[in-house]
Motif scaffolding. Sequence first.
Motif, short mmCIF file in Angstrom:
data_model
loop_
_atom_site.label_atom_id
_atom_site.label_comp_id
_atom_site.label_asym_id
_atom_site.label_seq_id
_atom_site.Cartn_x
_atom_site.Cartn_y
_atom_site.Cartn_z
N GLY A 106 0.82 -1.20 0.00
CA GLY A 106 0.00 0.00 0.00
C GLY A 106 0.85 1.25 0.00
O GLY A 106 2.08 1.20 -0.06
N SER A 107 0.19 2.38 0.05
CA SER A 107 0.87 3.67 0.05
C SER A 107 1.46 3.97 1.41
O SER A 107 0.79 3.82 2.44
CB SER A 107 -0.13 4.76 -0.34
OG SER A 107 0.37 6.03 -0.03
N ARG A 108 2.72 4.40 1.44
CA ARG A 108 3.35 4.78 2.70
C ARG A 108 2.63 5.98 3.31
O ARG A 108 2.44 6.05 4.52
CB ARG A 108 4.83 5.11 2.45
CG ARG A 108 5.60 5.51 3.71
CD ARG A 108 7.04 5.79 3.36
NE ARG A 108 7.72 4.58 2.94
CZ ARG A 108 8.46 3.84 3.74
NH1 ARG A 108 8.62 4.17 5.01
NH2 ARG A 108 9.06 2.75 3.30
N ARG A 109 2.22 6.91 2.46
CA ARG A 109 1.51 8.09 2.95
C ARG A 109 0.19 7.70 3.60
O ARG A 109 -0.17 8.21 4.66
CB ARG A 109 1.27 9.07 1.79
CG ARG A 109 0.48 10.32 2.18
CD ARG A 109 0.39 11.29 1.01
NE ARG A 109 -0.37 12.48 1.36
CZ ARG A 109 -1.67 12.59 1.22
NH1 ARG A 109 -2.37 11.56 0.74
NH2 ARG A 109 -2.29 13.70 1.56
N ARG A 110 -0.53 6.78 2.97
CA ARG A 110 -1.80 6.31 3.53
C ARG A 110 -1.58 5.60 4.86
O ARG A 110 -2.36 5.78 5.80
CB ARG A 110 -2.51 5.38 2.55
CG ARG A 110 -3.87 4.89 3.03
CD ARG A 110 -4.56 4.07 1.97
NE ARG A 110 -3.75 2.93 1.57
CZ ARG A 110 -4.03 2.15 0.52
NH1 ARG A 110 -5.07 2.43 -0.24
NH2 ARG A 110 -3.26 1.12 0.24
N ALA A 111 -0.52 4.80 4.93
CA ALA A 111 -0.22 4.09 6.17
C ALA A 111 0.10 5.07 7.30
O ALA A 111 -0.36 4.90 8.44
CB ALA A 111 0.96 3.14 5.96
N VAL A 112 0.86 6.11 6.97
CA VAL A 112 1.22 7.12 7.98
C VAL A 112 -0.02 7.87 8.46
O VAL A 112 -0.22 8.08 9.66
CB VAL A 112 2.27 8.10 7.41
CG1 VAL A 112 2.43 9.32 8.32
CG2 VAL A 112 3.61 7.39 7.24
N LEU A 113 -0.87 8.29 7.53
CA LEU A 113 -2.08 9.03 7.90
C LEU A 113 -3.03 8.18 8.72
O LEU A 113 -3.64 8.66 9.69
CB LEU A 113 -2.78 9.55 6.64
CG LEU A 113 -2.04 10.64 5.85
CD1 LEU A 113 -2.81 10.99 4.59
CD2 LEU A 113 -1.83 11.88 6.72
N THR A 114 -3.17 6.91 8.34
CA THR A 114 -4.03 6.00 9.10
C THR A 114 -3.49 5.80 10.50
O THR A 114 -4.25 5.80 11.48
CB THR A 114 -4.13 4.64 8.39
OG1 THR A 114 -4.67 4.83 7.08
CG2 THR A 114 -5.04 3.69 9.16
N CYS A 115 -2.18 5.64 10.61
CA CYS A 115 -1.57 5.45 11.92
C CYS A 115 -1.75 6.68 12.80
O CYS A 115 -2.05 6.56 14.00
CB CYS A 115 -0.08 5.14 11.74
SG CYS A 115 0.76 4.71 13.28
N LEU A 116 -1.60 7.86 12.23
CA LEU A 116 -1.80 9.09 12.99
C LEU A 116 -3.25 9.20 13.48
O LEU A 116 -3.51 9.60 14.62
CB LEU A 116 -1.46 10.31 12.12
CG LEU A 116 0.03 10.54 11.85
CD1 LEU A 116 0.20 11.63 10.80
CD2 LEU A 116 0.75 10.92 13.14
#
Length: 201
Positions: A106-116
């Motif tokens: 998946g997208s690293r950006r999406r993973a970061v935003l979801t984690c936040l």
Amino acid sequence: MTALAAGFGTGLSLIVAIGAQNAFVLRQGLHRDAVLPVVAICALSDAVLITLGVAGVGAVVVAWPAALTAVALVGGGFLLVYGALAARRVLRPAGEALRTENGTTGSRRRAVLTCLALTWLNPHVYLDTVFLLGSIAADRGSLRWTFALGAVFASLCWFAGLGFGARLLSRFLARPAAWRVLDGLVAVTMLALGGMLIAGA
């Protein structure tokens, strides 16, 4: 050392629980997808919140119950949505085995935003790290920051172990049925927690 060990044990007891954040870190670890930034976000966020709690923000939250109610309503709603998504995966599985050997999925950006979102929109994070740990640390007097250091270290150990150690479970969770069981546990837990938070707000 006693204060450090107490902080580590208390922090670990509050962190080690089935929840949206832990389930997400586990899933990222199994997929080997953006594990380092996800683990870093979780550990650093806990460090910030624990520091705020020990510095006295816990007392402010207690003094303003309306703020706590708002966080519970927003967080409860978020947990209900996350639980519903997990339940949907159980009822409508993709039917494919979980692949962990093909790199990111998946997208690293999406993973970061979801984690936040999972970290900062979870009311239990504020209750556990800011209020509970902050209040317990206050009883340690001059050793409260040593206690806080132990709690921060516990968070780092837990999330690093969950994210990077998830690979050890890859063989078991390579079967679709096993992943459905995990999603089922997550769904039940998140729906129950979200419902209780909203009902008690």
